[in-house]
Design a protein around this motif. Structure first.
Motif, PDB file in Angstrom:
ATOM      1  N   PRO A   1      64.481  59.308  60.749  1.00 24.90           N
ATOM      2  CA  PRO A   1      65.088  57.966  60.701  1.00 24.90           C
ATOM      3  C   PRO A   1      64.486  57.001  61.726  1.00 24.90           C
ATOM      4  N   ASP A   2      64.183  57.476  62.930  1.00 24.92           N
ATOM      5  CA  ASP A   2      63.581  56.610  63.950  1.00 24.92           C
ATOM      6  C   ASP A   2      62.170  56.188  63.574  1.00 24.92           C
ATOM      7  N   VAL A   3      61.406  57.095  62.981  1.00 24.18           N
ATOM      8  CA  VAL A   3      60.035  56.765  62.565  1.00 24.18           C
ATOM      9  C   VAL A   3      60.078  55.705  61.467  1.00 24.18           C
ATOM     10  N   VAL A   4      60.963  55.874  60.516  1.00 24.94           N
ATOM     11  CA  VAL A   4      61.125  54.886  59.436  1.00 24.94           C
ATOM     12  C   VAL A   4      61.508  53.528  60.029  1.00 24.94           C
ATOM     13  N   ALA A   5      62.475  53.527  60.934  1.00 20.37           N
ATOM     14  CA  ALA A   5      62.957  52.270  61.529  1.00 20.37           C
ATOM     15  C   ALA A   5      61.864  51.564  62.327  1.00 20.37           C
ATOM     16  N   ARG A   6      61.016  52.312  63.002  1.00 17.50           N
ATOM     17  CA  ARG A   6      59.923  51.683  63.782  1.00 17.50           C
ATOM     18  C   ARG A   6      58.941  50.934  62.888  1.00 17.50           C
ATOM     19  N   HIS A   7      58.934  51.266  61.607  1.00 17.03           N
ATOM     20  CA  HIS A   7      58.058  50.582  60.649  1.00 17.03           C
ATOM     21  C   HIS A   7      58.849  49.603  59.782  1.00 17.03           C
ATOM     22  N   LYS A   8      60.028  49.217  60.284  1.00 13.64           N
ATOM     23  CA  LYS A   8      60.902  48.243  59.628  1.00 13.64           C
ATOM     24  C   LYS A   8      61.425  48.725  58.279  1.00 13.64           C
ATOM     25  N   GLY A   9      61.529  50.052  58.149  1.00 12.76           N
ATOM     26  CA  GLY A   9      62.072  50.627  56.931  1.00 12.76           C
ATOM     27  C   GLY A   9      63.504  51.061  57.116  1.00 12.76           C
ATOM     28  N   LYS A  10      64.175  51.281  55.987  1.00 13.01           N
ATOM     29  CA  LYS A  10      65.534  51.816  56.032  1.00 13.01           C
ATOM     30  C   LYS A  10      65.775  52.651  54.775  1.00 13.01           C
ATOM     31  N   PHE A  11      66.480  53.748  54.967  1.00 12.55           N
ATOM     32  CA  PHE A  11      66.849  54.577  53.829  1.00 12.55           C
ATOM     33  C   PHE A  11      67.939  53.869  53.032  1.00 12.55           C
ATOM     34  N   THR A  12      67.734  53.732  51.724  1.00 11.85           N
ATOM     35  CA  THR A  12      68.801  53.241  50.854  1.00 11.85           C
ATOM     36  C   THR A  12      69.414  54.396  50.080  1.00 11.85           C
ATOM     37  N   VAL A  13      68.659  55.481  49.937  1.00 12.74           N
ATOM     38  CA  VAL A  13      69.140  56.730  49.341  1.00 12.74           C
ATOM     39  C   VAL A  13      68.540  57.858  50.155  1.00 12.74           C
ATOM     40  N   ARG A  14      69.378  58.820  50.517  1.00 13.10           N
ATOM     41  CA  ARG A  14      68.872  59.986  51.230  1.00 13.10           C
ATOM     42  C   ARG A  14      69.885  61.096  51.028  1.00 13.10           C
ATOM     43  N   GLY A  15      69.546  62.030  50.141  1.00 13.67           N
ATOM     44  CA  GLY A  15      70.520  63.080  49.930  1.00 13.67           C
ATOM     45  C   GLY A  15      70.143  64.090  48.883  1.00 13.67           C
ATOM     46  N   GLY A  16      70.988  65.078  48.780  1.00 14.08           N
ATOM     47  CA  GLY A  16      70.797  66.163  47.844  1.00 14.08           C
ATOM     48  C   GLY A  16      71.678  66.016  46.628  1.00 14.08           C
ATOM     49  N   GLU A  17      71.676  67.037  45.826  1.00 16.33           N
ATOM     50  CA  GLU A  17      72.461  67.147  44.614  1.00 16.33           C
ATOM     51  C   GLU A  17      72.139  66.094  43.553  1.00 16.33           C
ATOM     52  N   PRO A  18      70.838  65.842  43.300  1.00 19.79           N
ATOM     53  CA  PRO A  18      70.498  64.955  42.184  1.00 19.79           C
ATOM     54  C   PRO A  18      71.009  65.557  40.869  1.00 19.79           C
ATOM     55  N   GLU A  19      71.327  64.704  39.944  1.00 21.75           N
ATOM     56  CA  GLU A  19      71.827  65.129  38.634  1.00 21.75           C
ATOM     57  C   GLU A  19      70.918  64.587  37.540  1.00 21.75           C
ATOM     58  N   ARG A  20      70.507  65.466  36.639  1.00 20.29           N
ATOM     59  CA  ARG A  20      69.629  65.059  35.537  1.00 20.29           C
ATOM     60  C   ARG A  20      70.367  64.103  34.616  1.00 20.29           C
ATOM     61  N   MET A  21      69.712  63.010  34.309  1.00 21.85           N
ATOM     62  CA  MET A  21      70.243  62.058  33.339  1.00 21.85           C
ATOM     63  C   MET A  21      69.416  62.088  32.052  1.00 21.85           C
ATOM     64  N   GLU A  22      68.106  62.381  32.191  1.00 17.39           N
ATOM     65  CA  GLU A  22      67.225  62.427  31.031  1.00 17.39           C
ATOM     66  C   GLU A  22      65.934  63.116  31.440  1.00 17.39           C
ATOM     67  N   GLY A  23      65.284  63.763  30.501  1.00 12.48           N
ATOM     68  CA  GLY A  23      63.982  64.346  30.764  1.00 12.48           C
ATOM     69  C   GLY A  23      64.023  65.853  30.903  1.00 12.48           C
ATOM     70  N   ASP A  24      62.812  66.428  31.029  1.00 11.83           N
ATOM     71  CA  ASP A  24      62.676  67.878  31.080  1.00 11.83           C
ATOM     72  C   ASP A  24      62.100  68.389  32.398  1.00 11.83           C
ATOM     73  N   ASN A  25      61.663  67.500  33.286  1.00  7.19           N
ATOM     74  CA  ASN A  25      61.117  67.948  34.565  1.00  7.19           C
ATOM     75  C   ASN A  25      62.205  68.630  35.375  1.00  7.19           C
ATOM     76  N   PRO A  26      61.826  69.584  36.220  1.00  8.81           N
ATOM     77  CA  PRO A  26      62.836  70.227  37.070  1.00  8.81           C
ATOM     78  C   PRO A  26      63.552  69.190  37.951  1.00  8.81           C
ATOM     79  N   VAL A  27      64.846  69.372  38.128  1.00  7.69           N
ATOM     80  CA  VAL A  27      65.627  68.481  38.984  1.00  7.69           C
ATOM     81  C   VAL A  27      65.314  68.852  40.435  1.00  7.69           C
TER      82      VAL A  27
END
Length: 97
Positions: free
Chosen positions: A25-51
């Motif tokens: 998080p500090d490295v991202v912030a030093r480059h003026k970035g911010k996490f808008t999404v950061r987490g686990g448990e993605p859920e498949r909505m469409e497609g065949d690629n591994p989740v």
């Protein structure tokens, strides 16, 4: 124009995670970035690629800031650590404005 790095991660080992997530998080912030999404448990909505095990979106003011972050020595050192226990697919995209 605002830019986003979007990533999907498959985790093979968790040994690297405490150090990586305590520093990224500090490295991202030093480059003026911010996490808008950061987490686990993605859920498949469409497609065949591994989740993935986790997903993230990092917002930057523009592509130059995003690339500066990605190519920085700080991030690349953390990326080596991350690669020791995971596989990442990531892309850089521009926001609609």
């Amino acid at each position: 124009m605002t830019a986003f790095i979007i990533g999907q991660m498959t985790i093979h080992s968790r040994d690297w995670m405490e150090e990586y997530f305590s520093k990224i998080p500090d490295v991202v912030a030093r480059h003026k970035g911010k996490f808008t999404v950061r987490g686990g448990e993605p859920e498949r909505m469409e497609g065949d690629n591994p989740v993935p095990d986790a997903a993230f979106i990092i917002e930057f003011p523009d592509r130059d800031h995003a690339k500066s972050f990605w190519n920085s020595d700080e991030f690349q050192s953390l990326a080596v650590l991350r690669r020791s226990g995971s596989m990442l697919n990531s892309i850089l995209v521009d926001a609609l404005e």
